[in-house]
Motif scaffolding. Sequence first.
Motif, PDB file in Angstrom:
ATOM      1  N   SER A   3      49.467 -14.351 -42.464  1.00 23.73           N
ATOM      2  CA  SER A   3      47.982 -15.202 -41.792  1.00 23.73           C
ATOM      3  C   SER A   3      48.490 -14.804 -40.633  1.00 23.73           C
ATOM      4  O   SER A   3      49.474 -14.011 -40.559  1.00 23.73           O
ATOM      5  N   SER A   5      47.079 -14.955 -36.444  1.00 24.53           N
ATOM      6  CA  SER A   5      46.634 -15.373 -34.742  1.00 24.53           C
ATOM      7  C   SER A   5      46.512 -14.956 -33.742  1.00 24.53           C
ATOM      8  O   SER A   5      47.557 -14.063 -33.508  1.00 24.53           O
ATOM      9  N   THR A   6      45.815 -14.596 -33.055  1.00 18.66           N
ATOM     10  CA  THR A   6      45.407 -13.344 -31.853  1.00 18.66           C
ATOM     11  C   THR A   6      46.948 -14.516 -30.535  1.00 18.66           C
ATOM     12  O   THR A   6      47.453 -13.794 -29.806  1.00 18.66           O
ATOM     13  N   ALA A  24      41.390 -22.062 -27.587  1.00 17.61           N
ATOM     14  CA  ALA A  24      40.260 -21.961 -28.429  1.00 17.61           C
ATOM     15  C   ALA A  24      38.772 -21.449 -27.871  1.00 17.61           C
ATOM     16  O   ALA A  24      37.362 -21.375 -28.611  1.00 17.61           O
ATOM     17  N   LEU A  28      40.000 -17.801 -28.631  1.00 15.29           N
ATOM     18  CA  LEU A  28      40.565 -17.293 -28.436  1.00 15.29           C
ATOM     19  C   LEU A  28      41.048 -17.252 -29.995  1.00 15.29           C
ATOM     20  O   LEU A  28      40.964 -18.229 -30.753  1.00 15.29           O
ATOM     21  N   ASP A  29      40.767 -16.647 -31.124  1.00 11.18           N
ATOM     22  CA  ASP A  29      41.965 -17.695 -32.334  1.00 11.18           C
ATOM     23  C   ASP A  29      43.267 -17.754 -32.560  1.00 11.18           C
ATOM     24  O   ASP A  29      44.300 -16.686 -31.574  1.00 11.18           O
ATOM     25  N   THR A  31      46.957 -21.060 -33.276  1.00 11.23           N
ATOM     26  CA  THR A  31      47.302 -21.445 -34.599  1.00 11.23           C
ATOM     27  C   THR A  31      48.191 -22.674 -33.445  1.00 11.23           C
ATOM     28  O   THR A  31      48.914 -21.594 -32.357  1.00 11.23           O
ATOM     29  N   GLY A 190      37.886 -24.406 -33.346  1.00 11.82           N
ATOM     30  CA  GLY A 190      38.118 -23.873 -34.339  1.00 11.82           C
ATOM     31  C   GLY A 190      39.390 -23.551 -34.356  1.00 11.82           C
ATOM     32  O   GLY A 190      39.945 -22.023 -35.160  1.00 11.82           O
ATOM     33  N   ALA A 191      40.643 -23.740 -33.655  1.00  6.97           N
ATOM     34  CA  ALA A 191      41.737 -23.829 -34.063  1.00  6.97           C
ATOM     35  C   ALA A 191      42.885 -23.905 -35.548  1.00  6.97           C
ATOM     36  O   ALA A 191      42.258 -25.167 -35.658  1.00  6.97           O
ATOM     37  N   ARG A 192      43.449 -23.819 -35.988  1.00  5.49           N
ATOM     38  CA  ARG A 192      44.046 -24.423 -36.639  1.00  5.49           C
ATOM     39  C   ARG A 192      45.554 -24.967 -36.045  1.00  5.49           C
ATOM     40  O   ARG A 192      45.984 -24.545 -35.463  1.00  5.49           O
ATOM     41  N   CYS A 221      50.831 -12.227 -34.676  1.00  7.14           N
ATOM     42  CA  CYS A 221      50.529 -13.298 -33.569  1.00  7.14           C
ATOM     43  C   CYS A 221      50.789 -11.903 -32.470  1.00  7.14           C
ATOM     44  O   CYS A 221      51.328 -10.916 -32.918  1.00  7.14           O
TER      45      CYS A 221
END
Length: 237
Positions: A3, A5-6, A24, A28-29, A31, A190-192, A221
Amino acid sequence: MNSRSTVVVVGGGVIGCAVAYFAAVRGLDVTLVDSPRRGRATSASAGGLWPMGESVGLGCGVIFAKARGAGGHGPERLPESFLEFALRSNAMVPGLARDLRADTAIDIEFERTSLLFVMYDESDEAYAQALWEDYPEQRHLFEWLTASELAVAEPAVTRRVRGALRFHGDDQLNPYKFADALRAGARARGARVLAHTEVTRVVVAGSRVVGVETPTMSIGCEVLVNAAGAWAGQVGE
Protein backbone atom coordinates in the motif's frame (compact mmCIF):
# COMPACT_ATOMS: atom_id res chain seq x y z
CA MET A 1 0.32 -6.88 0.46
CA ASN A 2 1.51 -3.44 -0.64
CA SER A 3 0.00 0.00 0.00
CA ARG A 4 1.03 3.63 -0.04
CA SER A 5 0.48 6.76 2.06
CA THR A 6 1.88 10.25 1.81
CA VAL A 7 2.84 10.10 5.50
CA VAL A 8 3.63 7.07 7.64
CA VAL A 9 3.83 7.64 11.40
CA VAL A 10 5.55 4.99 13.52
CA GLY A 11 4.38 5.05 17.14
CA GLY A 12 0.89 5.55 18.52
CA GLY A 13 1.57 7.45 21.72
CA VAL A 14 0.47 11.04 22.25
CA ILE A 15 3.10 12.41 19.85
CA GLY A 16 2.50 9.90 17.07
CA CYS A 17 -1.27 10.23 17.32
CA ALA A 18 -1.00 14.04 17.34
CA VAL A 19 1.15 13.98 14.19
CA ALA A 20 -1.32 11.64 12.48
CA TYR A 21 -4.30 13.77 13.56
CA PHE A 22 -2.93 17.11 12.41
CA ALA A 23 -1.61 15.64 9.16
CA ALA A 24 -5.07 14.20 8.48
CA VAL A 25 -6.72 17.52 9.40
CA ARG A 26 -4.60 19.10 6.67
CA GLY A 27 -5.88 16.59 4.15
CA LEU A 28 -2.78 14.40 3.91
CA ASP A 29 -3.02 10.65 3.32
CA VAL A 30 -1.76 9.17 6.61
CA THR A 31 -1.03 5.71 7.99
CA LEU A 32 -0.30 5.31 11.71
CA VAL A 33 1.57 2.13 12.66
CA ASP A 34 1.50 1.30 16.37
CA SER A 35 2.91 -1.54 18.45
CA PRO A 36 1.97 -0.83 22.11
CA ARG A 37 4.68 -1.68 24.64
CA ARG A 38 5.05 -1.50 28.38
CA GLY A 39 6.73 1.64 29.65
CA ARG A 40 5.63 4.01 26.91
CA ALA A 41 5.54 7.62 28.05
CA THR A 42 1.86 8.10 27.26
CA SER A 43 0.96 5.58 29.95
CA ALA A 44 3.57 6.88 32.38
CA SER A 45 3.57 10.65 32.73
CA ALA A 46 2.14 12.44 29.70
CA GLY A 47 -0.74 14.06 31.56
CA GLY A 48 1.01 17.17 32.84
CA LEU A 49 0.95 20.37 30.81
CA TRP A 50 3.65 22.37 32.58
CA PRO A 51 4.87 25.31 30.50
CA MET A 52 6.38 27.11 33.49
CA GLY A 53 7.33 24.09 35.57
CA GLU A 54 9.18 22.41 32.72
CA SER A 55 10.86 25.62 31.58
CA VAL A 56 12.25 26.49 34.99
CA GLY A 57 13.69 23.00 35.38
CA LEU A 58 11.17 21.01 37.40
CA GLY A 59 10.83 18.32 34.73
CA CYS A 60 12.88 18.29 31.55
CA GLY A 61 15.40 20.56 33.22
CA VAL A 62 16.86 17.58 35.05
CA ILE A 63 17.45 15.83 31.71
CA PHE A 64 18.76 19.06 30.17
CA ALA A 65 21.28 19.48 32.99
CA LYS A 66 22.52 15.92 32.54
CA ALA A 67 22.88 16.40 28.77
CA ARG A 68 24.96 19.54 29.28
CA GLY A 69 27.00 18.03 32.07
CA ALA A 70 26.01 21.02 34.21
CA GLY A 71 27.16 21.18 37.79
CA GLY A 72 25.76 23.10 40.70
CA HIS A 73 22.60 22.55 42.70
CA GLY A 74 18.98 22.59 41.73
CA PRO A 75 17.25 22.02 38.39
CA GLU A 76 18.64 23.47 35.18
CA ARG A 77 16.44 26.05 33.46
CA LEU A 78 15.69 25.51 29.81
CA PRO A 79 16.29 28.10 27.06
CA GLU A 80 13.89 31.04 26.69
CA SER A 81 12.75 29.63 23.35
CA PHE A 82 11.49 26.51 25.16
CA LEU A 83 9.36 28.65 27.50
CA GLU A 84 7.84 30.57 24.58
CA PHE A 85 7.12 27.32 22.75
CA ALA A 86 5.57 25.72 25.84
CA LEU A 87 3.33 28.70 26.67
CA ARG A 88 2.06 28.96 23.09
CA SER A 89 1.46 25.21 22.93
CA ASN A 90 -0.43 25.16 26.23
CA ALA A 91 -2.68 27.98 25.04
CA MET A 92 -3.81 25.77 22.14
CA VAL A 93 -4.97 22.85 24.29
CA PRO A 94 -8.49 24.09 25.21
CA GLY A 95 -9.34 24.58 21.54
CA LEU A 96 -7.88 21.17 20.67
CA ALA A 97 -9.93 19.57 23.46
CA ARG A 98 -13.11 21.10 21.97
CA ASP A 99 -12.20 19.97 18.44
CA LEU A 100 -11.47 16.42 19.56
CA ARG A 101 -14.71 16.21 21.49
CA ALA A 102 -16.62 17.40 18.41
CA ASP A 103 -14.83 14.87 16.17
CA THR A 104 -14.84 11.88 18.52
CA ALA A 105 -17.16 12.56 21.51
CA ILE A 106 -14.16 11.81 23.75
CA ASP A 107 -13.55 14.11 26.72
CA ILE A 108 -9.78 14.31 27.35
CA GLU A 109 -10.50 15.69 30.84
CA PHE A 110 -8.53 18.89 30.40
CA GLU A 111 -8.42 20.85 33.66
CA ARG A 112 -7.10 24.28 34.57
CA THR A 113 -5.02 23.44 37.60
CA SER A 114 -1.58 24.53 38.82
CA LEU A 115 1.82 23.19 39.87
CA LEU A 116 3.44 23.68 43.29
CA PHE A 117 7.15 23.97 43.95
CA VAL A 118 7.28 23.19 47.66
CA MET A 119 10.10 24.81 49.62
CA TYR A 120 11.59 22.65 52.36
CA ASP A 121 14.79 24.53 53.16
CA GLU A 122 16.86 27.63 52.42
CA SER A 123 18.17 26.33 49.09
CA ASP A 124 14.63 25.68 47.86
CA GLU A 125 13.59 29.15 48.97
CA ALA A 126 16.59 30.72 47.22
CA TYR A 127 15.78 28.86 44.02
CA ALA A 128 12.14 30.00 44.15
CA GLN A 129 13.19 33.59 44.87
CA ALA A 130 15.48 33.52 41.83
CA LEU A 131 12.59 32.33 39.66
CA TRP A 132 10.39 35.09 41.03
CA GLU A 133 13.00 37.69 40.11
CA ASP A 134 14.14 36.25 36.77
CA TYR A 135 10.73 35.88 35.08
CA PRO A 136 9.08 39.32 35.39
CA GLU A 137 7.01 38.84 32.20
CA GLN A 138 5.52 35.64 33.62
CA ARG A 139 5.00 37.04 37.12
CA HIS A 140 1.22 36.85 36.68
CA LEU A 141 1.58 33.06 36.52
CA PHE A 142 3.41 32.90 39.89
CA GLU A 143 1.88 32.93 43.35
CA TRP A 144 4.03 32.91 46.48
CA LEU A 145 2.39 30.90 49.28
CA THR A 146 3.46 31.03 52.90
CA ALA A 147 3.46 27.81 54.93
CA SER A 148 0.06 28.65 56.41
CA GLU A 149 -1.40 29.54 53.00
CA LEU A 150 -0.08 26.28 51.59
CA ALA A 151 -1.72 24.36 54.44
CA VAL A 152 -5.08 25.89 53.50
CA ALA A 153 -4.62 25.28 49.77
CA GLU A 154 -3.27 21.72 50.14
CA PRO A 155 -4.16 20.28 53.56
CA ALA A 156 -2.46 16.94 52.82
CA VAL A 157 0.98 18.50 52.36
CA THR A 158 3.38 18.19 55.29
CA ARG A 159 3.58 21.17 57.63
CA ARG A 160 7.39 20.95 57.74
CA VAL A 161 7.81 23.40 54.86
CA ARG A 162 8.65 27.06 54.35
CA GLY A 163 5.96 27.60 51.73
CA ALA A 164 5.51 27.06 48.01
CA LEU A 165 5.66 28.79 44.65
CA ARG A 166 2.53 28.07 42.61
CA PHE A 167 2.64 28.11 38.81
CA HIS A 168 -0.79 28.99 37.45
CA GLY A 169 -1.51 27.73 33.95
CA ASP A 170 0.35 24.47 34.49
CA ASP A 171 -2.59 22.25 33.69
CA GLN A 172 -3.42 18.58 33.28
CA LEU A 173 -5.42 16.12 31.20
CA ASN A 174 -5.99 12.37 30.94
CA PRO A 175 -3.11 11.05 28.80
CA TYR A 176 -4.89 7.81 27.92
CA LYS A 177 -7.99 9.62 26.68
CA PHE A 178 -5.85 12.24 24.94
CA ALA A 179 -4.08 9.57 22.87
CA ASP A 180 -7.38 7.77 22.23
CA ALA A 181 -9.05 10.98 21.07
CA LEU A 182 -6.17 11.93 18.77
CA ARG A 183 -6.15 8.43 17.28
CA ALA A 184 -9.93 8.41 16.82
CA GLY A 185 -9.79 11.94 15.42
CA ALA A 186 -7.16 10.90 12.91
CA ARG A 187 -9.39 8.00 11.83
CA ALA A 188 -12.38 10.32 11.56
CA ARG A 189 -10.34 12.56 9.27
CA GLY A 190 -9.42 9.65 7.00
CA ALA A 191 -6.18 8.27 8.47
CA ARG A 192 -5.57 4.53 8.53
CA VAL A 193 -4.46 3.07 11.86
CA LEU A 194 -2.62 -0.26 12.01
CA ALA A 195 -2.82 -1.31 15.66
CA HIS A 196 -0.56 -3.96 17.23
CA THR A 197 1.68 -3.77 14.18
CA GLU A 198 5.46 -3.54 14.31
CA VAL A 199 7.71 -1.87 11.74
CA THR A 200 10.36 -4.44 10.93
CA ARG A 201 12.27 -2.49 8.27
CA VAL A 202 12.63 1.02 6.92
CA VAL A 203 13.00 1.00 3.14
CA VAL A 204 15.61 3.39 1.74
CA ALA A 205 16.35 4.31 -1.88
CA GLY A 206 19.55 6.30 -2.20
CA SER A 207 19.42 8.92 0.53
CA ARG A 208 15.63 8.89 0.89
CA VAL A 209 13.25 6.88 3.04
CA VAL A 210 10.59 5.52 0.69
CA GLY A 211 8.60 3.18 2.89
CA VAL A 212 8.37 0.70 5.74
CA GLU A 213 7.72 -2.98 6.08
CA THR A 214 5.64 -4.80 8.70
CA PRO A 215 5.25 -8.57 9.16
CA THR A 216 2.28 -8.57 6.79
CA MET A 217 2.69 -5.67 4.36
CA SER A 218 4.84 -2.99 2.76
CA ILE A 219 3.81 0.66 2.91
CA GLY A 220 5.37 3.19 0.59
CA CYS A 221 5.57 6.81 1.72
CA GLU A 222 6.94 10.24 0.95
CA VAL A 223 7.48 11.13 4.62
CA LEU A 224 8.25 8.86 7.58
CA VAL A 225 7.78 10.24 11.10
CA ASN A 226 9.59 8.22 13.75
CA ALA A 227 7.53 8.77 16.92
CA ALA A 228 8.46 5.51 18.59
CA GLY A 229 9.76 7.18 21.75
CA ALA A 230 12.18 4.98 23.69
CA TRP A 231 12.23 2.60 20.71
CA ALA A 232 12.95 5.29 18.12
CA GLY A 233 16.58 4.22 17.93
CA GLN A 234 15.56 0.71 16.95
CA VAL A 235 13.34 2.07 14.18
CA GLY A 236 16.16 4.34 13.04
CA GLU A 237 18.58 1.44 12.78
